[in-house]
Design a protein around this motif. Structure first.
Motif, PDB file in Angstrom:
ATOM      1  N   GLU A  20      -9.126  -3.828   4.841  1.00 58.91           N
ATOM      2  CA  GLU A  20     -10.262  -3.561   5.439  1.00 58.91           C
ATOM      3  C   GLU A  20     -10.940  -4.918   6.791  1.00 58.91           C
ATOM      4  OE1 GLU A  20     -13.029  -1.518   4.071  1.00 58.91           O
ATOM      5  OE2 GLU A  20     -13.312   0.470   5.934  1.00 58.91           O
ATOM      6  N   ASP A  21     -10.994  -5.308   5.575  1.00 62.81           N
ATOM      7  CA  ASP A  21     -11.725  -6.669   5.349  1.00 62.81           C
ATOM      8  C   ASP A  21     -10.869  -7.506   7.333  1.00 62.81           C
ATOM      9  OD1 ASP A  21     -13.813  -6.656   3.940  1.00 62.81           O
ATOM     10  OD2 ASP A  21     -12.894  -7.523   2.311  1.00 62.81           O
ATOM     11  N   SER A  66      -8.566  -5.847   9.454  1.00 65.57           N
ATOM     12  CA  SER A  66      -9.061  -5.873  10.368  1.00 65.57           C
ATOM     13  C   SER A  66     -10.302  -4.575  11.150  1.00 65.57           C
ATOM     14  CB  SER A  66      -7.338  -4.854  10.778  1.00 65.57           C
ATOM     15  OG  SER A  66      -7.594  -3.030   9.925  1.00 65.57           O
ATOM     16  N   GLY A  67     -10.827  -4.000   9.909  1.00 65.62           N
ATOM     17  CA  GLY A  67     -12.066  -2.969   9.980  1.00 65.62           C
ATOM     18  C   GLY A  67     -11.363  -1.719  10.158  1.00 65.62           C
ATOM     19  N   GLY A  68      -9.616  -1.286   9.596  1.00 68.52           N
ATOM     20  CA  GLY A  68      -9.569   0.046   9.529  1.00 68.52           C
ATOM     21  C   GLY A  68      -8.891   0.367   7.579  1.00 68.52           C
ATOM     22  N   ARG A  69      -8.800   1.499   6.710  1.00 71.66           N
ATOM     23  CA  ARG A  69      -8.597   1.373   5.605  1.00 71.66           C
ATOM     24  C   ARG A  69      -6.781   1.809   6.015  1.00 71.66           C
ATOM     25  NH1 ARG A  69     -10.626   2.493   1.169  1.00 71.66           N
ATOM     26  NH2 ARG A  69      -9.576   4.332   1.285  1.00 71.66           N
ATOM     27  N   VAL A  70      -6.944   2.617   6.876  1.00 73.19           N
ATOM     28  CA  VAL A  70      -5.675   3.101   6.788  1.00 73.19           C
ATOM     29  C   VAL A  70      -5.043   3.321   8.320  1.00 73.19           C
ATOM     30  CG1 VAL A  70      -4.199   5.232   6.782  1.00 73.19           C
ATOM     31  CG2 VAL A  70      -5.804   5.393   5.030  1.00 73.19           C
ATOM     32  N   ARG A 109      -5.794   3.307  -7.572  1.00 75.07           N
ATOM     33  CA  ARG A 109      -6.580   2.342  -8.164  1.00 75.07           C
ATOM     34  C   ARG A 109      -6.489   0.371  -7.758  1.00 75.07           C
ATOM     35  NH1 ARG A 109      -7.462   1.062 -14.223  1.00 75.07           N
ATOM     36  NH2 ARG A 109      -5.569  -0.329 -13.750  1.00 75.07           N
ATOM     37  N   LEU A 121      -6.486  -2.334   0.142  1.00 77.33           N
ATOM     38  CA  LEU A 121      -7.140  -1.332   1.246  1.00 77.33           C
ATOM     39  C   LEU A 121      -7.971  -1.977   1.633  1.00 77.33           C
ATOM     40  CD1 LEU A 121      -6.944   2.589   0.621  1.00 77.33           C
ATOM     41  CD2 LEU A 121      -5.345   1.017   1.996  1.00 77.33           C
ATOM     42  N   ASP A 122      -8.941  -2.622   0.580  1.00 74.52           N
ATOM     43  CA  ASP A 122     -10.108  -3.725   0.778  1.00 74.52           C
ATOM     44  C   ASP A 122      -9.313  -4.972   1.788  1.00 74.52           C
ATOM     45  OD1 ASP A 122     -11.871  -2.125  -0.461  1.00 74.52           O
ATOM     46  OD2 ASP A 122     -11.806  -3.261  -2.357  1.00 74.52           O
ATOM     47  N   HIS A 151       0.802  -1.417  -0.270  1.00 70.53           N
ATOM     48  CA  HIS A 151       0.027  -0.401  -0.136  1.00 70.53           C
ATOM     49  C   HIS A 151       0.694   1.098   0.054  1.00 70.53           C
ATOM     50  CE1 HIS A 151      -1.778   3.242   2.413  1.00 70.53           C
ATOM     51  NE2 HIS A 151      -1.512   2.398   3.246  1.00 70.53           N
ATOM     52  N   ARG A 189      -4.416   0.624  -5.452  1.00 72.16           N
ATOM     53  CA  ARG A 189      -4.134   0.139  -3.785  1.00 72.16           C
ATOM     54  C   ARG A 189      -5.496  -0.224  -3.686  1.00 72.16           C
ATOM     55  NH1 ARG A 189      -3.658   4.644   0.600  1.00 72.16           N
ATOM     56  NH2 ARG A 189      -4.542   5.497  -1.182  1.00 72.16           N
ATOM     57  N   GLU A 190      -6.072   0.471  -4.295  1.00 75.08           N
ATOM     58  CA  GLU A 190      -7.552   0.002  -3.630  1.00 75.08           C
ATOM     59  C   GLU A 190      -7.737  -1.467  -3.478  1.00 75.08           C
ATOM     60  OE1 GLU A 190     -10.229   2.324  -2.663  1.00 75.08           O
ATOM     61  OE2 GLU A 190      -9.249   3.823  -3.380  1.00 75.08           O
ATOM     62  N   ILE A 191      -7.044  -2.436  -3.662  1.00 78.22           N
ATOM     63  CA  ILE A 191      -7.739  -3.539  -3.758  1.00 78.22           C
ATOM     64  C   ILE A 191      -6.815  -4.277  -2.640  1.00 78.22           C
ATOM     65  CG2 ILE A 191      -7.125  -5.918  -4.301  1.00 78.22           C
ATOM     66  CD1 ILE A 191      -6.572  -5.060  -7.409  1.00 78.22           C
TER      67      ILE A 191
END
Lengths: 124, 305, 155, 360
Positions: free
Chosen positions: D139-140, D142-146, D129, D135-136, D105, D131-133
């Motif tokens: 997020e799945d 840990s529950g946070g994007r960043v 674009r 982040l997804d 990321h 990078r969003e993968i």
């Protein structure tokens, strides 16, 4: 090294692919958003489980939870979303499975006053 | 005549074209990048918003000059637009109007430089001097590339060049090199990606326009967009002229399609490349483009003469 | 000087112009981003708004470089002692009408940095804030939500 | 030619964070530069002495928003060493998984910023674009994007099921070809090379003198990576290459970072396929016995060092953080000499500045 002619328009296949695939954009403000189940958003509570032990208050890194004691058993647990770090430490520290994080974000507010949410209000 | 001047193919028409082209360009760029892009009314909203915003001038700037510069450049671009025939419609045409148009089209570049020069900010000064340097780099090959069709047709009138093409084929097919050079020159003239050196965000913030706000900024943006329209119309006339086989209405349509085609070419170019450095542009202009344009002119003279 | 008489019925032309202008303001908010001491988390989420997934250009939002061109000042991070003056100066450079959005918990109240020796607190200690966006860091959806709410106020 | 002084920052489109540069220009030529730090100084080290070890995990997560996980990893490693805790292997593997995801990321983000700074918005969009993968996935998990808030003292607080593992593996499969496309573009695109080749060259000798770390050092030929040279548990069982290049310019840094990204995808696969069973964390005491410890880890930008001293209470007596950006910043005055104004953006983004890390 690519051939000189190709390196002049190297990205062209990618541009074509992007055109063919279409935009990768969400429709968010027009369509509602669905956040993943584990997303750490607003703090919520199961009031019946809360004993007012203040473990969450002790461990909160951003001082977003406040416990106002008014007597032996009377207390108020107040949550400040504008201070919250949305880290989920309170969920982890709670021994009674009372406090947790929902998967929705807190919507924006034009005013900072009256932001504190009373999570638990126990009298006597 | 007044109607022609003000509405079609005069001011109002150019204005609407400017807004439309701006939208098409932004939308195409967004699609190339996998985004959605702005809605169709975006240029209108931007313009109205800027017009209604507070107009701040930093201390030390001559208010008269700051107000006059965008108006002068807008007027120059509009006047240039009058001489350029749109399909079968033209407001005014005379022998030598190509030279007048080219002269008028170079006024915005100089005004842009002056706008940077009178501002007190460092970025404006930097942007202004960069604009001047860029002007010297692209203008010579651009002019030489545009001289190609004129020499071929044996006339300095845009209408005559168009007529010449209606008897033969597009000059873009006869002089592909000249067409490419003209496109590169146009990108430089319009300060578009990848030659947006004078207004490169990560280097000089917004170039000459850093200190402008409100109405003046709106006028500058409008000037830039109008310049895009006029420049594209000029290239279409010179290189992709209309054959007179069809009636006037298809001429209108095909001219519009060709213009949008060139606009898409410009959008593709801006999606395709990184911004050049100013010294790289100067090298490109003088070592590559200018000699090529010279060769082009020699060939054109040999064939045409 | 004689005070101008206010007519009881509003001028229909003026009302129309006003409505058009307000519509344009809603449809074309240009933002200026200033990090007054944040951790980068909100900043990259803000930059994320420009990219294909969230593309805010479809809402007319552009990220501008110069304060003179911007309508909305988006602040991230708590205000540190050093960046306070700069924040004020940037705000003063912006032409009216202008709005300030405070983004992220740090920017709203100081967040986890409350009580730091170099932290003045949230952005509202320095500037009048028109919209608070919560989150640490804010989700891009939350930022869009906050901006849309701010724009809805412009009537 | 007259000299002018150009201020860059604290608010400049080139910098996402406030950092002030004052460049003296002669025409377009930079002849002198002065740097001013401290706009983002939040006093984290001081604050950490007033908070408990548990609260500090979340405080150190906010040292930097881009490499937030590696900071907490290093901090937790240190505290666990002080406590004498044995973290279960599954916890360590999951920690390493997030470290590698974060590296992908961070590097993709950096590629985008670099491309944007040289006016190549298309690459910026494509990199972000893709990078969003990542982040997804994060997020799945840990529950946070960043900010992930995954680490706790004694392990991690997340776990994943077999189905979830397969989903992540599939997402990585879609990510890898896209990263390779970007790598290919960086390697071959002509205008990108024209802007980054031979810009901001650092020799191996300069690298050693300034103690530069991370991809910047590896781009100049210094073959060092903490994951391989001083491996913490999961890394000693994983196989990976450390990409090194010898040109030392901004382009080599781009290449090193992109190659590292590809390596990180392989590492993520290895971690997911060899994930051991068992618990992910153990319970830690709140009071830490007196002592001091130095904890190190390889962040996306280089080596990050935490020094923690405990006096036996539930609050650390001193935490000192040395972030990679601070050492890499020192090279900037050298790199900013005798270059064109247009290359300042390439140089500044080339070292992958993270001012929030440097100032703390």
């Amino acid at each position: 090294m690519a051939s000189p002619l190709r390196s002049l328009a190297y990205l062209l296949p990618q541009l074509w692919r992007a055109l063919k695939e279409g935009p990768h954009t969400v429709k968010y403000p027009f369509d509602p958003v669905e956040l993943p189940a584990g997303y750490r958003g607003r703090v919520i509570i199961r009031a019946e489980n809360c004993r007012g032990c203040s473990m969450c208050v002790r461990d909160c890194p951003a001082f977003a939870l406040e416990l106002e004691r008014e007597g032996r058993d009377a207390y108020r647990l107040i949550y400040h979303p504008e201070r919250c770090a949305y880290c989920g430490q309170c969920e982890l520290s709670c021994n009674f499975d009372a406090i947790s994080l929902s998967n929705e974000f807190v919507p924006g507010k034009p005013d900072r006053k009256d932001l504190g949410v009373v999570l638990v209000n126990k009298e006597g | 005549m007044l109607l022609k001047l003000l509405i079609f193919p005069g001011f109002l028409f150019l204005f609407l074209c400017a807004l439309f082209f701006d939208w098409v360009d932004r939308r195409m760029l967004a699609r190339f990048q996998g985004r959605v892009g702005p809605p169709w009314y975006q240029p209108v909203a931007d313009l109205i918003k800027l017009l209604a915003k507070e107009d701040i001038l930093p201390t030390g700037v001559n208010p008269l000059t700051a107000a006059v510069l965008p108006m002068v450049s807008l007027a120059a671009v509009l006047t240039a637009g009058l001489y350029i025939p749109f399909g079968a419609f033209s407001t005014a045409s005379f022998e030598g109007d190509l030279i007048v148009v080219l002269f008028l089209l170079s006024i915005p570049a100089l005004a842009y430089f002056l706008a940077g020069w009178i501002s007190t900010g460092v970025y404006s000064v930097l942007g202004g001097s960069r604009a001047l340097l860029q002007y010297f780099s692209y203008e010579v090959p651009f002019l030489m590339a545009l001289a190609g069709p004129a020499i071929l047709a044996g006339s300095w009138s845009i209408t005559h060049i168009v007529d010449y093409q209606s008897q033969t084929i597009w000059i873009a097919l006869m002089q592909p090199l000249g067409f490419v050079l003209a496109i590169i020159g146009l990108i430089g003239k319009l300060k578009r990606d990848p030659l947006d050196i004078p207004k490169a965000k990560s280097e000089v913030v917004a170039g000459s326009l850093t200190e402008f706000s409100g109405r003046k900024l709106a006028l500058w943006h409008l000037t830039m967009n109008m310049q895009t329209v006029v420049g594209i119309f000029l290239l279409v006339n010179l290189f992709m002229g209309q054959s007179s086989v069809f009636g006037p209405i298809p001429a209108f349509l095909s001219f519009g399609l060709k213009s949008v085609g060139i606009l898409l070419l410009l959008s593709t170019a801006s999606a395709l490349y990184a911004r050049l450095r100013i010294d790289q542009l100067a090298t490109l202009g003088w070592r590559v483009l200018a000699p090529l344009a010279l060769v082009q002119i020699l060939v054109a003279t040999w064939i045409g003469g | 000087m004689k005070p101008r008489m206010l007519s009881s019925t509003p001028n229909p032309l003026a009302t129309l112009t006003h409505r058009i202008v307000q519509w344009a303001r809603r449809k074309s908010p240009w933002i200026l981003h200033f990090n007054s001491g944040g951790c980068n988390g909100c900043d990259i989420e803000l930059l994320d708004l420009l990219t294909p997934r969230y593309d805010v250009e479809r809402l007319g939002i552009l990220k501008e470089a110069s304060p003179r061109h911007a309508d909305i000042l988006l602040c991230t991070g708590p205000v540190t002692r050093q960046s306070r003056d700069r924040l004020l100066r940037i705000y003063e450079q912006m032409p009216a009408p202008k709005w300030v959005v405070s983004m992220g918990s740090c920017s709203c109240s100081g967040g986890v940095f409350q009580g730091g020796h170099n932290i003045l607190g949230g952005v509202d200690q320095v500037l009048p804030v028109d919209m608070y966006i919560f989150g640490c860091p804010c989700r891009p959806e939350a930022i869009i939500d906050g901006l849309v709410r701010l724009l809805e106020q412009i009537k | 030619m007259s000299k002018i002084t150009v201020p860059i920052g604290p608010q400049h489109p080139l910098l996402k964070e406030p950092l002030a540069f004052s460049l003296t220009l002669e025409g377009e030529h930079v002849i002198e530069s002065a740097m001013r730090l401290g706009y983002v100084h939040r006093g984290i080290e001081r604050l950490s002495q007033e908070r408990t070890y548990v609260q500090n995990v979340h405080l150190f997560e906010r040292v930097c928003g881009i490499c937030s996980h590696i900071h907490t990893t290093t901090y937790c490693q240190g505290v666990e060493a002080l406590l004498g805790l044995e973290v279960p292997p599954r916890g360590l593997y999951l920690r390493a998984l997030l470290c590698e995801l974060e590296r992908i990321h961070s590097h993709l983000l950096w590629l985008g910023v670099q491309a944007r700074n040289i006016g190549f918005d298309t690459i910026f969009m494509y990199a972000w674009r893709d990078r969003e993968i990542v982040l997804d996935i994060m997020e799945d998990l840990s529950g946070g994007r960043v900010s992930h808030a995954v680490n706790i003292i004694g392990g991690v607080r997340i776990d994943l099921t077999t189905e979830h593992r397969d989903v992540i593996l599939r997402q990585l499969d879609t990510l890898e070809p896209q990263i390779e496309t970007l790598l290919d573009v960086v390697e071959n695109e002509r205008s990108f090379q024209a802007r980054t080749r031979n810009i901001g060259v650092l020799s191996l000798e300069q690298i050693r003198r300034y103690c530069v770390v991370g991809p910047v050092a590896r781009a100049s030929g210094l073959d060092m990576d903490l994951r391989r040279d001083a491996p913490t548990p999961p890394y000693d069982r994983l196989k990976f290459r450390v990409p090194v290049r010898y040109e030392g310019d901004a382009w080599a840094r781009t290449m090193v970072r992109m190659l590292e990204t590809v390596e990180s995808v392989h590492l993520c696969r290895q971690i997911l396929t060899t994930l051991p069973d068992g618990p992910t964390s153990v319970r830690a005491k709140r009071r830490v016995p007196p002592g001091e410890v130095v904890s190190r880890a390889e962040a996306p930008r280089g080596e990050v060092i935490y020094y923690i001293r405990s006096d036996g209470s539930d609050k650390p007596a001193r935490v000192k953080v040395r972030t990679p950006t601070l050492t890499n910043l020192i090279t900037l005055p050298d790199q900013l000499q005798n270059i064109s104004m247009a290359d300042v953006s390439v140089v500044l983004s080339g070292v992958d500045l993270c001012i929030a890390c440097a100032d703390r």
